[in-house]
Design an enzyme around this catalytic site. Structure first.
Site, PDB file in Angstrom:
ATOM      1  N   ASN A 135     -39.085  27.903  68.473  1.00  0.00           N
ATOM      2  CA  ASN A 135     -39.499  28.886  69.478  1.00  0.00           C
ATOM      3  C   ASN A 135     -40.998  28.839  69.786  1.00  0.00           C
ATOM      4  OD1 ASN A 135     -36.887  29.612  69.832  1.00  0.00           O
ATOM      5  ND2 ASN A 135     -36.984  31.551  68.713  1.00  0.00           N
ATOM      6  N   ASN A 143     -37.913  35.759  68.898  1.00  0.00           N
ATOM      7  CA  ASN A 143     -38.235  35.857  67.465  1.00  0.00           C
ATOM      8  C   ASN A 143     -38.826  34.569  66.900  1.00  0.00           C
ATOM      9  OD1 ASN A 143     -37.646  38.417  66.322  1.00  0.00           O
ATOM     10  ND2 ASN A 143     -35.457  38.081  66.636  1.00  0.00           N
ATOM     11  N   ARG A 155     -32.275  51.998  66.402  1.00  0.00           N
ATOM     12  CA  ARG A 155     -31.300  51.817  65.317  1.00  0.00           C
ATOM     13  C   ARG A 155     -31.398  52.973  64.322  1.00  0.00           C
ATOM     14  NH1 ARG A 155     -32.285  45.264  65.010  1.00  0.00           N
ATOM     15  NH2 ARG A 155     -30.589  44.775  66.457  1.00  0.00           N
ATOM     16  N   ASP A 176     -34.268  29.779  83.489  1.00  0.00           N
ATOM     17  CA  ASP A 176     -33.807  29.161  82.232  1.00  0.00           C
ATOM     18  C   ASP A 176     -33.917  27.650  82.393  1.00  0.00           C
ATOM     19  OD1 ASP A 176     -31.868  30.566  79.827  1.00  0.00           O
ATOM     20  OD2 ASP A 176     -31.878  28.376  79.913  1.00  0.00           O
ATOM     21  N   MET A 232     -28.036  35.715  76.431  1.00  0.00           N
ATOM     22  CA  MET A 232     -27.348  36.994  76.245  1.00  0.00           C
ATOM     23  C   MET A 232     -28.247  38.176  76.589  1.00  0.00           C
ATOM     24  SD  MET A 232     -24.501  35.805  75.585  1.00  0.00           S
ATOM     25  CE  MET A 232     -23.560  37.286  75.327  1.00  0.00           C
ATOM     26  N   HIS A 244     -41.601  43.320  62.882  1.00  0.00           N
ATOM     27  CA  HIS A 244     -40.159  43.380  63.103  1.00  0.00           C
ATOM     28  C   HIS A 244     -39.520  42.525  62.028  1.00  0.00           C
ATOM     29  CE1 HIS A 244     -36.406  43.684  65.165  1.00  0.00           C
ATOM     30  NE2 HIS A 244     -36.338  42.413  65.440  1.00  0.00           N
TER      31      HIS A 244
HETATM   32  P1  A3D Z   1     -29.622  33.148  73.855  1.00  0.00           P
HETATM   33  O1  A3D Z   1     -28.402  33.794  74.385  1.00  0.00           O
HETATM   34  O2  A3D Z   1     -29.496  31.895  73.054  1.00  0.00           O
HETATM   35  O3  A3D Z   1     -30.620  32.891  75.092  1.00  0.00           O
HETATM   36  C1  A3D Z   1     -31.778  32.153  74.993  1.00  0.00           C
HETATM   37  C2  A3D Z   1     -31.940  31.381  76.284  1.00  0.00           C
HETATM   38  O4  A3D Z   1     -33.200  30.700  76.239  1.00  0.00           O
HETATM   39  C3  A3D Z   1     -30.863  30.318  76.510  1.00  0.00           C
HETATM   40  O5  A3D Z   1     -30.205  30.545  77.748  1.00  0.00           O
HETATM   41  C4  A3D Z   1     -31.643  29.007  76.525  1.00  0.00           C
HETATM   42  O6  A3D Z   1     -31.141  28.053  77.443  1.00  0.00           O
HETATM   43  C5  A3D Z   1     -33.026  29.487  76.932  1.00  0.00           C
HETATM   44  N1  A3D Z   1     -34.094  28.556  76.584  1.00  0.00           N
HETATM   45  C6  A3D Z   1     -34.213  27.774  75.487  1.00  0.00           C
HETATM   46  N2  A3D Z   1     -35.340  27.055  75.543  1.00  0.00           N
HETATM   47  C7  A3D Z   1     -35.963  27.411  76.709  1.00  0.00           C
HETATM   48  C8  A3D Z   1     -37.167  27.010  77.327  1.00  0.00           C
HETATM   49  N3  A3D Z   1     -37.968  26.084  76.775  1.00  0.00           N
HETATM   50  N4  A3D Z   1     -37.499  27.586  78.510  1.00  0.00           N
HETATM   51  C9  A3D Z   1     -36.686  28.526  79.065  1.00  0.00           C
HETATM   52  N5  A3D Z   1     -35.535  28.916  78.528  1.00  0.00           N
HETATM   53  C10 A3D Z   1     -35.176  28.367  77.362  1.00  0.00           C
HETATM   54  O7  A3D Z   1     -30.445  34.163  72.935  1.00  0.00           O
HETATM   55  P2  A3D Z   1     -30.579  35.773  73.094  1.00  0.00           P
HETATM   56  O8  A3D Z   1     -30.781  36.097  74.526  1.00  0.00           O
HETATM   57  O9  A3D Z   1     -29.499  36.422  72.322  1.00  0.00           O
HETATM   58  O10 A3D Z   1     -31.938  35.996  72.267  1.00  0.00           O
HETATM   59  C11 A3D Z   1     -33.172  35.525  72.771  1.00  0.00           C
HETATM   60  C12 A3D Z   1     -34.282  35.664  71.737  1.00  0.00           C
HETATM   61  O11 A3D Z   1     -34.486  37.043  71.428  1.00  0.00           O
HETATM   62  C13 A3D Z   1     -34.008  34.983  70.378  1.00  0.00           C
HETATM   63  O12 A3D Z   1     -35.176  34.349  69.921  1.00  0.00           O
HETATM   64  C14 A3D Z   1     -33.649  36.155  69.468  1.00  0.00           C
HETATM   65  O13 A3D Z   1     -33.922  35.888  68.122  1.00  0.00           O
HETATM   66  C15 A3D Z   1     -34.557  37.216  70.018  1.00  0.00           C
HETATM   67  N6  A3D Z   1     -34.193  38.601  69.679  1.00  0.00           N
HETATM   68  C16 A3D Z   1     -35.209  39.444  69.381  1.00  0.00           C
HETATM   69  C17 A3D Z   1     -34.959  40.754  69.061  1.00  0.00           C
HETATM   70  C18 A3D Z   1     -36.085  41.671  68.746  1.00  0.00           C
HETATM   71  O14 A3D Z   1     -35.867  42.834  68.468  1.00  0.00           O
HETATM   72  C19 A3D Z   1     -37.444  41.191  68.764  1.00  0.00           C
HETATM   73  C20 A3D Z   1     -33.636  41.231  69.054  1.00  0.00           C
HETATM   74  C21 A3D Z   1     -32.614  40.342  69.376  1.00  0.00           C
HETATM   75  C22 A3D Z   1     -32.900  39.017  69.693  1.00  0.00           C
END
Ligand code: A3D
Length: 320
Positions: free
Chosen positions: A96, A121, A152, A34, A13, A176
């Site tokens: 993670n 995260n 925010r 990915d 996402m 965070h």
């Molecule tokens: P999501 O839509 O699940 O995307 C994560 C992607 O990572 C997926 O497409 C998976 O296939 C891919 N993936 C999983 N394992 C691997 C790997 N070993 N190598 C490469 N790709 C892989 O999640 P998202 O995009 O919504 O969020 C991603 C991360 O950001 C999560 O850990 C959230 O918790 C984090 N996040 C952090 C914040 C901060 O403010 C720090 C805010 C929102 C989300």
């Protein structure tokens, strides 16, 4: 001049939103990576087809092999899993951390000169581990959280005061998560600090405290509403702001999870502090004076991050 190359490691996402924003802003050519086959390729093709409509030039490609990120100027890491309702950011640590090990090795091999922005995260521990796994210089590996937390806070303040978001500045320190430290006296409307705005009758102490708590819980509020994942529009915008400051040497002063080597009395940890981001990566960490209450809140935030780093070492002793 050749275009910059931006590698997005993780095409979920946030990764997809990052690609669209980076394209719209013409920051460079974009590679989505990915482990999920088809996802980065499909998103790259979809976004590439928005380019003629929006009128931007950026090559978009998707890959499942790290060699595709070769020579990237910027890597933005979102690989891993996101929260579901009822989960804390810390619940993601075990899964993670293993992902960071793979990502670190990929960046080390193919993009050792990149500026790396981690979003995965639990942020402060993951960026710390990613720097160690990748072996990249500490000023070139940074975590995105403070820009989002400030955003925010700014949004809620602008709503409360019924003023433009552009005239609100917010200052957030620390890790965070639930222990983040929004600093009211450094947060302003057109330069007027929040405590003065209380005196002027624009808001009350109680309302401000409720806004601060809502800021702390900002991520969880969205997770609860979405039910299937966590926030992605504002996190992507925040990381793009940091990438842009690096690529254009803007030297923006932004709150980031930066490596501390004694600043604020913290050693070898990543914690949210104000930084200057320019062509040298994190060019400066700005040390402000904290009063007793702020110092106490900052210390407990640092202690929470230290606990997460210890948990990482328990899983991967080579991080020590
Ligand atoms: P999501 O839509 O699940 O995307 C994560 C992607 O990572 C997926 O497409 C998976 O296939 C891919 N993936 C999983 N394992 C691997 C790997 N070993 N190598 C490469 N790709 C892989 O999640 P998202 O995009 O919504 O969020 C991603 C991360 O950001 C999560 O850990 C959230 O918790 C984090 N996040 C952090 C914040 C901060 O403010 C720090 C805010 C929102 C989300």
């Amino acid at each position: 001049m050749a275009r910059n190359k931006i590698a997005l490691i993780g095409s979920g996402m946030i990764g997809g939103t990052l690609a669209h924003l980076a394209g719209l802003k013409e920051l460079g050519d974009i590679v989505l990576f990915d482990i999920a086959e088809g996802t980065p390729q499909g998103k790259a093709l979809d976004i590439a087809q928005s380019a003629p409509v929006e009128g931007f030039d950026a090559r978009m490609s998707g890959a499942n092999d790290y060699s595709a990120i070769e020579g990237a100027d910027v890597c933005i890491v979102t690989a891993g899993v996101a929260r579901k309702p009822g989960m804390s950011r810390d619940d993601l640590l075990g899964i993670n951390l293993k992902v960071m090990e793979q990502v670190g090795a990929g960046i080390k091999k193919y993009a050792p000169n990149a500026f790396v922005i981690c979003i995965t995260n639990p942020l402060d521990a993951m960026v710390w581990a990613l720097q160690k796994f990748s072996g990249l210089p500490k000023n070139k590996v940074v975590g995105m959280a403070g820009v989002l937390d400030s955003g925010r806070f700014q949004h809620f303040l602008a709503e409360e005061f019924n003023v433009s978001v552009e005239d609100v500045t917010a200052f957030v320190l620390g890790g965070h998560g639930d222990s983040m430290v929004p600093l009211a006296r450094y947060s302003t409307v057109a330069g007027i600090p929040l405590p003065d705005l209380i005196k002027m009758g624009w808001t009350t102490k109680e309302k401000l405290e409720a806004i601060i708590q809502r800021t702390r819980d900002g991520g969880a509020e969205i997770v609860k509403l979405l039910k299937t994942g966590s926030a992605y529009y504002a996190p992507a915008s925040s990381a793009i702001l940091m990438a842009e400051s690096y690529l254009k040497d803007k030297k923006r002063v932004l709150p980031c999870a930066a490596h501390l080597s004694g600043q604020y009395g913290v050693k070898d940890m990543y914690v949210g502090v104000p930084c200057v981001i320019g062509e040298g990566g994190i060019e400066r960490v700005i040390e402000i004076e904290l009063n007793k209450t702020e110092q106490k809140a900052f210390d407990s935030s640092v202690a929470a991050v230290a606990g997460l780093c210890e948990a990482c070492i328990a899983i991967a002793p080579n991080l020590k």
